[in-house]
Design an enzyme around this catalytic site. Sequence first.
Site, short mmCIF file in Angstrom:
data_model
loop_
_atom_site.label_atom_id
_atom_site.label_comp_id
_atom_site.label_asym_id
_atom_site.label_seq_id
_atom_site.Cartn_x
_atom_site.Cartn_y
_atom_site.Cartn_z
N ASN A 145 0.86 -1.17 0.00
CA ASN A 145 0.00 0.00 0.00
C ASN A 145 0.90 1.22 0.00
O ASN A 145 1.38 1.67 1.04
CB ASN A 145 -0.91 -0.01 1.22
CG ASN A 145 -1.94 -1.11 1.13
OD1 ASN A 145 -2.88 -1.03 0.35
ND2 ASN A 145 -1.70 -2.19 1.86
N GLU A 146 1.13 1.74 -1.19
CA GLU A 146 2.05 2.84 -1.35
C GLU A 146 1.41 4.15 -0.88
O GLU A 146 0.17 4.20 -0.70
CB GLU A 146 2.44 2.96 -2.83
CG GLU A 146 3.08 1.70 -3.42
CD GLU A 146 4.50 1.43 -2.91
OE1 GLU A 146 4.78 1.66 -1.72
OE2 GLU A 146 5.33 0.97 -3.71
#
Length: 640
Positions: free
Chosen positions: A164-165
């Site tokens: 989850n950037e």
Amino acid sequence: MITDNQLLQPVTSYEKIPVTIFSNADEACKAVAAEIAQLIRSKQKEGTNAVLGLATGSTPKKIYRQLIRMHREEGLSFRNVICFNLDEYYPLPAESKQSYRHFMQENLFNHVDINPGNCHIPDGQAGLESIKQLCEQYEKLIQDAGGVDFQLLGIGRNGHIGFNEPGSNISSLTRLITLDKITRSDAATEFSGIANVPRRAITMGVKTILSAKRIVLLAWGEKKSEIVRQAVEGPVSEFLPASYLQAHHTASFILDETAAALLTRRKAPWLTEDVEWTKQLVKKAVIHLALSCEKPILKLTNNDYNENGLSSLLVLHGNAYDINIKVFNWLQHTITGWPGGKPDADDTHRPERSQPSRKRVLIFSPHPDDDIISMGGTFQRLTDQGHEVHVAYQTSGNIAVADDEAFRFVEFVRDFNRQFQISSPDAERIVYNSDACLKQKKNGEPDIPELRFVKGLIRKGEAKNTCRFVGIPDENAHFLNLPFYETGTIEKKPIGDDDINIIAALIEQIEPHQIYAAGDLADPHGTHKVCLDGIFAAIKRIKHLEFMKDCWLWLYKGAWAEWDIDIIEMAIPMSPEQVLKKRYGIFKHQSQKDGVVFQGTDSREFWQRAEDRNKATADLYNKLGLAEYEAMEAFVRWKF
Ligand code: F6R
């Protein structure tokens, strides 16, 4: 084992999530593995499954090692375990060496009695059209299993959890995402270059992760310290997905000392608890105060102390003026142009002894260029000031030589031999096999021993060239080729008896008065740390010997980071000419110039990193009100 007490320990006013700090990653991993084992066992007693959310990467490896050990030695069974991995690169076949499926098989699943059907990892080779459905199925599988009981997480340097950037939404579920640049460059080494790192990945979403009943985020090493500080002490932000964990009721961060180093309780402990004012802490506090007030130490006032949480120092030491002078002098006394001690001078306030005036010095360099990059100015001064200087190159550094560079040398030897009809079966074999390997090698494949030999020789030649440039005789350059390094891959073996024996034998042979070593205590995965562990183990073995009583160990920082200024015990100033000379010394390492195999995210060349760092140290001294130098190299003394 992480106790309820530790979980419930009061969060300091700066920390918005429970944090437990262990002295090192090994201790932390034992505790986390024990918690996981307890969960598995208690679920076994209840006759139910334990559902684990698992992470990959370098951080959790030791946890898996511990779990395997418990399986083998303590009968811990995984028959009731269902696993869901956080993520997988996309597209990437499961059998690829870099796939997370491969990682999990190698690091855990193949070694325990888990039912293979219970090991879920997103499918990195599914067709693009089926990804959405596959992600929905993954969510459903987790729900059908009863939800994740225990979620293990690492943290990316950009704050990602899973993949989850930054920018990931709090309600995101399992999905296909685009990897950001930092993530891809951190994976570049594994994939032998950023160009080979997949651009996308499938990851559990933030909401998926936050649905776990218990979450533990692990972080080791200095590299993670800044992002950990922001995640723990900063605001919740979608630009730092790990900060979402602040809102989870049982999430905690498990850190080693180096990853925790920038938390306020470590950086400025007087702000979070009652402290005992040791000399070291006074120094740290006053430097911190001067830097935050942007004033030289001698200009700090009582008001500055009072307004910045340091009134207790005033109560103890009188007024600002007295404390300022004391700390200023302590700092002043760390600066010396005589790293081997100044002959015939009063050394009461100098970092090194004046006697013996001509010392035997042994510099340990983990790779063939760390000596000149990290302490080139000091190396030069020690030589110029007449000490007997030896350098021990601990590893061959062969994996950092690019293939085309090696090819050039193989070709040179072949042409030279042909021209003069020189032949020997060994030389023929090395040239032939290296040549063949270079032509056939695919991305990420390890070098064959012959090619590693050639690459090692290239680096050896460069190191010898630097030694001649600085002015030490050839016989004072020692090439240890420590065996732990010779795996041909980025992954090295742990330090072994063979390595320690080699290091100890050299120290015994030279009987040095001073040892210099790369003190990268912070880098849990790196070669520098293993090299340092080897030196510590060797010293432990021989410290009873008479000459060791008169041997001092100085640590330099090997990478481009520098010691915190409050712990520096010896600072060696450099003039502009000395800076330039050091630059030329670094240039001798031709194979490490103009872009290197393991460039990382920092595109600067080694000489630039070294100069920036040495200038920054000098600037810092100057900002605190001490003399203005062009650059400085810094050392900490390790007392054994
Ligand atoms: C891995 C994962 C990532 C890593 C993170 C840290 O499954 O989801 O979030 O945990 O990138 O990686 P390392 O541990 O290699 O520093």
